[in-house]
Design a protein around this motif. Structure first.
Motif, PDB file in Angstrom:
ATOM      1  N   UNK A 159       0.827  -1.209   0.000  1.00 59.65           N
ATOM      2  CA  UNK A 159       0.000   0.000   0.000  1.00 59.65           C
ATOM      3  C   UNK A 159       0.860   1.256   0.000  1.00 59.65           C
ATOM      4  N   UNK A 160       1.942   1.236   0.774  1.00 57.34           N
ATOM      5  CA  UNK A 160       2.874   2.365   0.760  1.00 57.34           C
ATOM      6  C   UNK A 160       3.497   2.539  -0.614  1.00 57.34           C
ATOM      7  N   UNK A 161       3.880   1.419  -1.228  1.00 58.60           N
ATOM      8  CA  UNK A 161       4.496   1.476  -2.549  1.00 58.60           C
ATOM      9  C   UNK A 161       3.525   2.012  -3.596  1.00 58.60           C
ATOM     10  N   UNK A 162       2.247   1.683  -3.433  1.00 61.25           N
ATOM     11  CA  UNK A 162       1.223   2.161  -4.373  1.00 61.25           C
ATOM     12  C   UNK A 162       0.727   3.560  -4.021  1.00 61.25           C
ATOM     13  N   UNK A 163       1.274   4.160  -2.964  1.00 62.74           N
ATOM     14  CA  UNK A 163       0.948   5.535  -2.538  1.00 62.74           C
ATOM     15  C   UNK A 163      -0.524   5.684  -2.171  1.00 62.74           C
ATOM     16  N   UNK A 164      -1.083   4.683  -1.505  1.00 65.41           N
ATOM     17  CA  UNK A 164      -2.460   4.787  -1.045  1.00 65.41           C
ATOM     18  C   UNK A 164      -2.530   5.623   0.228  1.00 65.41           C
ATOM     19  N   UNK A 165      -3.552   6.466   0.324  1.00 67.98           N
ATOM     20  CA  UNK A 165      -3.770   7.231   1.545  1.00 67.98           C
ATOM     21  C   UNK A 165      -4.380   6.356   2.635  1.00 67.98           C
ATOM     22  N   UNK A 166      -5.241   5.429   2.235  1.00 72.43           N
ATOM     23  CA  UNK A 166      -5.853   4.526   3.214  1.00 72.43           C
ATOM     24  C   UNK A 166      -6.083   3.168   2.571  1.00 72.43           C
ATOM     25  N   UNK A 167      -6.240   2.174   3.413  1.00 71.47           N
ATOM     26  CA  UNK A 167      -6.461   0.803   2.974  1.00 71.47           C
ATOM     27  C   UNK A 167      -7.435   0.160   3.950  1.00 71.47           C
ATOM     28  N   UNK A 168      -8.475  -0.489   3.431  1.00 74.78           N
ATOM     29  CA  UNK A 168      -9.453  -1.152   4.279  1.00 74.78           C
ATOM     30  C   UNK A 168      -9.289  -2.656   4.132  1.00 74.78           C
ATOM     31  N   UNK A 169      -8.839  -3.297   5.210  1.00 77.43           N
ATOM     32  CA  UNK A 169      -8.607  -4.736   5.246  1.00 77.43           C
ATOM     33  C   UNK A 169      -9.861  -5.411   5.779  1.00 77.43           C
ATOM     34  N   UNK A 170     -10.422  -6.354   5.008  1.00 71.58           N
ATOM     35  CA  UNK A 170     -11.675  -7.002   5.402  1.00 71.58           C
ATOM     36  C   UNK A 170     -11.537  -8.512   5.264  1.00 71.58           C
ATOM     37  N   UNK A 171     -10.891  -9.123   6.214  1.00 76.32           N
ATOM     38  CA  UNK A 171     -10.771 -10.575   6.190  1.00 76.32           C
ATOM     39  C   UNK A 171     -12.117 -11.217   6.491  1.00 76.32           C
ATOM     40  N   UNK A 172     -12.276 -12.459   6.021  1.00 81.29           N
ATOM     41  CA  UNK A 172     -13.534 -13.164   6.230  1.00 81.29           C
ATOM     42  C   UNK A 172     -13.721 -13.510   7.702  1.00 81.29           C
ATOM     43  N   UNK A 173     -14.790 -12.956   8.281  1.00 86.43           N
ATOM     44  CA  UNK A 173     -15.205 -13.308   9.641  1.00 86.43           C
ATOM     45  C   UNK A 173     -14.056 -13.201  10.643  1.00 86.43           C
TER      46      UNK A 173
END
Length: 342
Positions: free
Chosen positions: A30-44
């Protein structure tokens, strides 16, 4: 109207469920792709939050959600303080999320595909449910896999952009229909897993590649502060629909705006219609722009800036294409004929 824009990827899986990467690996991508935010949604699972990964990591804010995955479909729960029981009925799942004052987005609402002989059905199966915040209008992975066949694997792998068609037509139709009676926020999801398949010596859709495709851009009235409070600030704007979806692989859509000419409304806002109002669209470059009202295209033009008069009540939104490929979908501005839905 001064707005601060933040670009991120939603719907990402780690080794806490069925993704191949550790949280640290995903954050690095995510840092390499220069994202401002990332939402992690693992299953359950809220395992990444339990293990204190949620928060700022250099210039990327990691928000940990939960993809509540039951037999009747999947729902992204964002902002919950505890896990939601995925074995409940779909309406009970949504009620549980609402009791936690969190956001709920129906994931890949029409997500089905047939890779060889078996059809995989991950669609939402109960549209009598109510109370969800919105839906994942455009799921990048389900878009890519919609026409996938194993005998065409190499072409899909080498040139994924050739197989991107945009939101599933049934999902787009459902969204426009829902917006007639309720506030329904559209988000984009990458559904990134970065999987290894059998003897293949490479990863299919590495995280850093996936993070440069489909983004959700969130608009704020004030800048983020790189503190813990930014999570709630971003989620509040997302729940209000102050956001748009962009396939930034085509071209960075930063700077896209859809608002009232007098600055009183932005995408996601709703008012009771009492007079004609000028609505404006701004794009970072010229594209094939469509103005949509109540699910029907009312104007099409090739431009980067456009102002039109909304002279009837309706749910107005904008979508744009580059080289005939879907690029941007804004959330609507709701001009309601009567009282605003509760």
């Amino acid at each position: 109207m001064t707005q601060f824009e933040y670009c991120g990827a939603i719907h990402v899986h780690s080794t806490y469920s069925d993704g191949s990467g550790s949280v640290s690996t995903i954050i690095h991508a995510a840092n390499e792709a220069a994202l401002d935010f990332l939402v992690l949604t693992d299953h359950n699972s809220l395992g990444a939050r339990v293990n204190r990964w949620e928060g700022w990591h250099q210039n990327t804010l990691l928000i940990v959600g939960d993809e509540v995955s039951g037999r009747s479909g999947h729902c992204l729960a964002l902002g919950t303080n505890r896990r939601v029981n995925h074995r409940q009925l779909p309406q009970d799942i949504l009620n549980d999320i609402n009791r936690q004052n969190a956001l709920s987005f129906i994931a890949h609402p029409h997500g089905t595909y047939r890779s060889l002989f078996k059809t995989h059905n991950h669609a939402w199966k109960d549209w009598t449910t109510t109370g969800f915040t919105g839906l994942e209008l455009w799921s990048y992975m389900f878009d890519w896999i919609r026409d996938f066949r194993y005998y065409r694997f190499w072409g899909h792998y080498r040139h994924p952009e050739r197989y991107i068609r945009g939101p599933h037509p049934d999902t787009l139709l459902m969204w426009d229909r829902l917006c007639q009676t309720q506030h329904c926020v559209a988000i984009g999801g990458v559904d990134a897993h970065a999987r290894h398949y059998g003897p293949l010596p490479f990863v299919v859709f590495p995280y850093v590649d996936a993070f440069q495709t489909l983004h959700t851009h969130i608009l704020l009235s004030k800048p983020i502060t790189q503190t813990e409070s930014d999570i709630q600030t971003l989620l509040q704007a997302l729940g209000a629909g102050h956001c748009f979806i962009a396939y930034d692989f085509l071209h960075n859509a930063t700077g896209t705006r859809f608002h009232a000419a007098d600055g009183s409304l932005q995408m996601g806002d709703a008012v009771v219609y009492n007079r004609p109002i000028d609505l404006c669209v701004h794009l970072p470059l010229k594209a094939d722009m469509s103005i949509v009202c109540n699910g029907h295209i009312i104007q099409q033009i090739y431009t980067d800036t456009f102002t039109f008069c909304a002279n009837t009540p309706g749910v107005y939104r904008m979508e744009a294409r580059l080289n005939q490929t879907p690029w941007i979908y804004t959330n609507p501005i709701y001009l309601r004929a009567g009282a605003l839905p509760q």
